[in-house]
Design an enzyme around this catalytic site. Structure first.
Site: not given
Ligand code: 5RP
Length: 227
Positions: A85-86, A105, A83, A123
């Site tokens: 991520a921010d 998620e 996945d 990030k």
């Protein structure tokens, strides 16, 4: 494949984390989308990989590309979830939910033996909150009251797009909470969960086993070994 694109490089490197055959959690967002393209390529080449999508967008993409999927009910035995991520802090805690998918998620993350996060170098930060606000999925009923309670922890903003409230796949709303730099992500997560109406937060504390940072070179960070 253009590995000079950091997101693409991270997505490609994540393939090394997959079992030969097994169940794969499919993340959401632009980086996860590149990863799903690659999973589809492996499936076409004969690998027996089955997905659990974390959003309707990822489901639609995987279905269109012919990736077999498990049902929405579970319980799943997920080998690896990949996945995006921010924001990722120095301890590999995460802020997620830029795509409003963080509740699904998080469910998939918790059902996975291993969680791999794919990001570009922008990030990374020392502490969560330096670059991103905390997305919070909130029930529509009484959401202004929920927002008032969120205000004890920062400044909440209702997420809108083109003049309309953003809705999650479950039909809920998103508040983005500016909590400043977050000293204790676990304590903030617990405090937010105690507010009635909060469905889930975008704080993922100690939920990434590996973070792959695209770029030249690609870096592979492991929780506990990060410094
Ligand atoms: C969706 C997410 C995404 O993983 C996150 O927003 C990163 O997206 P991108 O890879 O497009 O930067 O948490 O809810």
């Amino acid at each position: 494949m253009d590995v000079t694109d950091p997101k693409r490089a991270a997505a490609l490197a994540a393939l090394q984390e997959l079992p030969e055959h097994g169940v794969i959690g499919l993340g959401t967002g632009s980086t996860a989308k590149l990863f799903i393209d690659e999973v589809a390529r492996l499936v076409r080449a004969g690998r027996r990989l089955v997905g659990v999508p974390t959003s309707e967008a990822s489901r639609a993409q995987a279905e269109a590309l012919g990736v077999p999927l498990l049902d929405d009910v579970g319980p799943w035995e997920i080998d690896v979830t990949v996945d995006g991520a921010d924001e990722v802090d120095a301890a590999l805690n995460l802020i997620k939910g830029g795509g409003a998918a963080h509740t699904r998620e998080k469910i998939v993350n918790h059902a996975s033996r291993k969680n791999v996060i794919v990001v570009d170098p922008a990030k990374l930060s020392r502490r969560l909150g330096e670059k991103w606000h905390v997305p919070i999925e909130v029930l529509p009923f009484g959401h202004a009251s929920t927002a008032r309670a969120l205000g004890a922890h920062g400044t909440p903003s209702l997420r809108t797009r083109e003049g309309a409230n953003v809705r999650t796949d479950a039909g809920n709303l998103i508040y983005d909470l500016n909590a400043g730099v977050i000293a204790d992500p676990a304590a903030l997560d617990a405090a937010l969960h105690a507010i009635p109406g909060v469905v889930e937060t975008g704080l993922f504390v100690a939920r990434a086993d590996v973070v792959i940072v695209g770029g030249l070179p690609v870096r592979r960070l492991e929780r506990g070994a990060a410094g």
